[in-house]
Design a protein around this motif. Structure first.
Motif, PDB file in Angstrom:
ATOM      1  N   THR A  88       0.895  -1.203   0.424  1.00 29.66           N
ATOM      2  CA  THR A  88      -0.164   0.168   0.023  1.00 29.66           C
ATOM      3  C   THR A  88       1.162   1.327   0.408  1.00 29.66           C
ATOM      4  OG1 THR A  88      -0.179  -0.135   2.608  1.00 29.66           O
ATOM      5  CG2 THR A  88      -2.030  -0.889   0.991  1.00 29.66           C
ATOM      6  N   LEU A  89       2.100   1.223   0.165  1.00 27.79           N
ATOM      7  CA  LEU A  89       3.065   2.700  -0.073  1.00 27.79           C
ATOM      8  C   LEU A  89       2.530   3.042  -1.053  1.00 27.79           C
ATOM      9  CD1 LEU A  89       5.543   3.893   1.440  1.00 27.79           C
ATOM     10  CD2 LEU A  89       6.854   2.499   0.442  1.00 27.79           C
TER      11      LEU A  89
ATOM     12  N   PRO B  25       8.736   2.255  14.652  1.00 25.05           N
ATOM     13  CA  PRO B  25       9.165   4.088  13.859  1.00 25.05           C
ATOM     14  C   PRO B  25       9.092   4.316  13.017  1.00 25.05           C
ATOM     15  CG  PRO B  25      11.030   2.904  15.246  1.00 25.05           C
ATOM     16  CD  PRO B  25      10.043   1.893  15.349  1.00 25.05           C
ATOM     17  N   ALA B  26       9.354   3.312  11.586  1.00 25.06           N
ATOM     18  CA  ALA B  26       9.365   3.474  10.336  1.00 25.06           C
ATOM     19  C   ALA B  26       7.975   3.685   9.916  1.00 25.06           C
ATOM     20  CB  ALA B  26       9.945   2.543   9.824  1.00 25.06           C
ATOM     21  N   PHE B  27       7.303   2.321  10.118  1.00 29.94           N
ATOM     22  CA  PHE B  27       5.757   3.022   9.451  1.00 29.94           C
ATOM     23  C   PHE B  27       4.592   4.060  10.483  1.00 29.94           C
ATOM     24  CE2 PHE B  27       6.107  -1.903   7.639  1.00 29.94           C
ATOM     25  CZ  PHE B  27       6.666  -1.268   6.486  1.00 29.94           C
ATOM     26  N   VAL B  28       5.261   4.082  11.573  1.00 31.79           N
ATOM     27  CA  VAL B  28       4.376   5.426  12.226  1.00 31.79           C
ATOM     28  C   VAL B  28       4.844   6.468  11.396  1.00 31.79           C
ATOM     29  CG1 VAL B  28       4.729   6.686  14.516  1.00 31.79           C
ATOM     30  CG2 VAL B  28       3.823   3.948  14.646  1.00 31.79           C
ATOM     31  N   LEU B  29       5.855   6.855  11.485  1.00 30.21           N
ATOM     32  CA  LEU B  29       6.592   8.138   9.989  1.00 30.21           C
ATOM     33  C   LEU B  29       5.968   8.029   9.120  1.00 30.21           C
ATOM     34  CD1 LEU B  29      10.733   8.424  11.454  1.00 30.21           C
ATOM     35  CD2 LEU B  29       8.666  10.203  11.952  1.00 30.21           C
ATOM     36  N   ILE B  30       5.988   7.149   8.308  1.00 26.60           N
ATOM     37  CA  ILE B  30       5.050   6.977   7.116  1.00 26.60           C
ATOM     38  C   ILE B  30       4.159   7.205   7.297  1.00 26.60           C
ATOM     39  CG2 ILE B  30       4.723   5.796   5.105  1.00 26.60           C
ATOM     40  CD1 ILE B  30       7.401   3.961   5.639  1.00 26.60           C
ATOM     41  N   GLY B  31       3.618   6.557   8.123  1.00 24.67           N
ATOM     42  CA  GLY B  31       1.732   6.568   7.857  1.00 24.67           C
ATOM     43  C   GLY B  31       1.230   8.023   8.344  1.00 24.67           C
ATOM     44  N   LEU B  32       1.807   8.841   9.250  1.00 29.11           N
ATOM     45  CA  LEU B  32       1.691  10.398   9.625  1.00 29.11           C
ATOM     46  C   LEU B  32       2.277  11.564   9.024  1.00 29.11           C
ATOM     47  CD1 LEU B  32       2.057   9.633  13.726  1.00 29.11           C
ATOM     48  CD2 LEU B  32       0.080   9.635  12.025  1.00 29.11           C
ATOM     49  N   SER B  33       3.249  10.594   7.870  1.00 25.42           N
ATOM     50  CA  SER B  33       4.640  12.274   7.276  1.00 25.42           C
ATOM     51  C   SER B  33       3.506  12.913   6.406  1.00 25.42           C
ATOM     52  CB  SER B  33       5.385  11.008   6.224  1.00 25.42           C
ATOM     53  OG  SER B  33       3.479   9.983   4.613  1.00 25.42           O
TER      54      SER B  33
END
Length: 445
Positions: free
Chosen positions: A286-287, A342-350
């Motif tokens: 989904t990225l 934290p990687a996917f938190v940053l991507i999700g909130l970017s």
């Protein structure tokens, strides 16, 4: 002969095998990934010729975004089809390689890939194109066979180095192959040819070169004493039933099964591998939709993003991952999976591209470490005549995860939104971390 003398004899052989595996797998992946950027255009091409229900956009996607509906559908179907076929073929091919050897099976599967590319180059209907995908999916066992070759090495450091180099081949293949496919497709359009003609012929050329290279350079790594079918091979339930695969039943029923503690650890590692890939492949899938919707990335910007991911992964695998010391792999996997949160938190909130790329850097580091380290850990289990079966089952579990993960993740993405999808899945990585603690405890015991 002293231990020093033995290592001096074995090391060059291991280095040579690792080098050969890297080249043959890179050639295989370059041919395999040429089609990836062309799939949406190929689906549109056959939709215009009338292929009925197969080409209708998925309704949830159409409801969310009619402009990207068809983009979502074709890779979704490709993911399901390719992963399911690999799920079926990998354990059988691995078990056959335990009986006949790694080299003969690699030659057979590579010849199958060559046949599939010939079908693709000649395809003028969707049915023929589908036949190409089916043949390719059934014969796409080169990765599990390459991991079995590396697993045959007696030296743990050599196995770790080999698994890391397999990861490097993946990173380079998935970085360079799609760019080449897109470039030659554009060239075909300007010359008036069918836009996938040159990429198909180039894939055939890579596969032919791969076959020749295997024939001339790859030695047989499975000794004559190690060859033999496990007693569970002929019971296909052990190789095709998901529950049997999670239990590694084909290994348990063999003539020389590992001890009870080692079997429990092998099963625990298999569960970690499946759970990690189930979650990771869903967000990986989904990225591109997140970047398309939130930042309006063009195809070129998407390509640059995946190029960045590939370069970081190749650097980490070629530098850090292949130097991890024996006994430190579980620690490395735990650190990498924890980094994904934290990687996917940053991507999700970017909220801007800088934050997105910060998350992608952490994502790429973790992705470069987890699978090579888990493969190294699993390769330590089983007798020499069981390595193909063990690595084939592991690859099959990964294919099953890659088939199911995108379905679940995409459903959450389109129903609840990108932010909830990424944050919820990021939190879910606690599950493989807990499963990994079980494997660590079993090792200590």
């Amino acid at each position: 002969m002293s231990d020093t003398s033995k290592s001096e004899v074995v090391a060059p052989s291991s280095s040579k095998v690792i080098g050969v595996v890297f080249v043959l797998l890179l050639l295989d992946l370059l041919g395999f990934t040429l089609i990836l950027p062309l799939l949406p255009s190929i689906m549109d091409h056959y939709a215009q010729t009338g292929v009925g229900m197969l080409m209708r956009p998925i309704s949830p996607c159409r409801a969310r975004s009619t402009s990207s509906g068809r983009r979502w559908e074709s890779p979704w179907k490709r993911s399901i089809t390719a992963s399911c076929l690999e799920f079926l073929s990998s354990p059988i091919t691995g078990a056959l390689s335990d009986g006949f050897g790694r080299r003969p099976l690699l030659l057979v599967t590579t010849m199958g890939m060559m046949t599939s590319y010939v079908v693709w180059a000649l395809s003028r209907s969707f049915a023929t194109f589908l036949l190409f995908r089916v043949i390719g999916g059934v014969c796409k066992s080169n990765v599990s066979l390459c991991t079995a070759i590396v697993a045959d090495m007696p030296c743990p450091k050599a196995r770790n180095r080999g698994m890391a180099m397999i990861g490097v081949a993946f990173s380079l293949g998935f970085t360079v192959g799609p760019v080449m496919g897109a470039y030659f497709a554009v060239a075909d359009r300007t010359t008036g040819h069918v836009f996938f003609q040159t990429p198909a012929l180039l894939a055939l050329a890579f596969s032919t070169a791969d076959f020749i290279f295997i024939w001339l350079a790859l030695p047989e790594t499975l000794t004559q004493d190690g060859k033999g079918f496990s007693s569970g091979f002929w019971d296909f339930r052990d190789l095709l039933n998901p529950l049997a695969l999670f239990s590694f039943s084909a290994v348990t029923r063999s003539k020389d099964p590992p001890s009870g503690d080692r079997m429990q650890r092998l099963k625990a590692l298999g569960r970690v591998y499946f759970c990690y890939l189930f979650l990771f492949s869903g967000l990986e899938f989904t990225l591109s939709f997140l970047t398309h919707q939130r930042f309006h990335f063009s195809s070129m910007q998407q390509g640059k993003m995946f190029f960045f991911i590939g370069v970081v992964m190749a650097s980490v695998q070629g530098g850090y991952a292949r130097r991890i010391q024996p006994g430190r792999h579980i620690t490395a996997v735990r650190m990498a999976i924890a980094t994904l949160i934290p990687a996917f938190v940053l991507i999700g909130l970017s909220w801007n591209v800088t934050v997105l790329y910060a998350g992608l850097a952490l994502y790429s580091f973790a992705a470069a470490v987890v699978v090579p380290c888990l493969s190294t850990l699993v390769s330590d289990h089983g007798s020499p005549g069981q390595k193909g079966t063990v690595m084939g089952i592991l690859r099959s579990l990964g294919a099953l995860a890659r088939a199911l993960g995108p379905v679940v993740s995409s459903s959450v993405y389109w129903l609840a939104g990108a932010q909830i999808c990424f944050l919820l899945t990021a939190a879910s990585f606690i599950i493989p971390l807990c499963l990994l603690s079980t494997a660590r405890r079993l090792k200590a015991e």
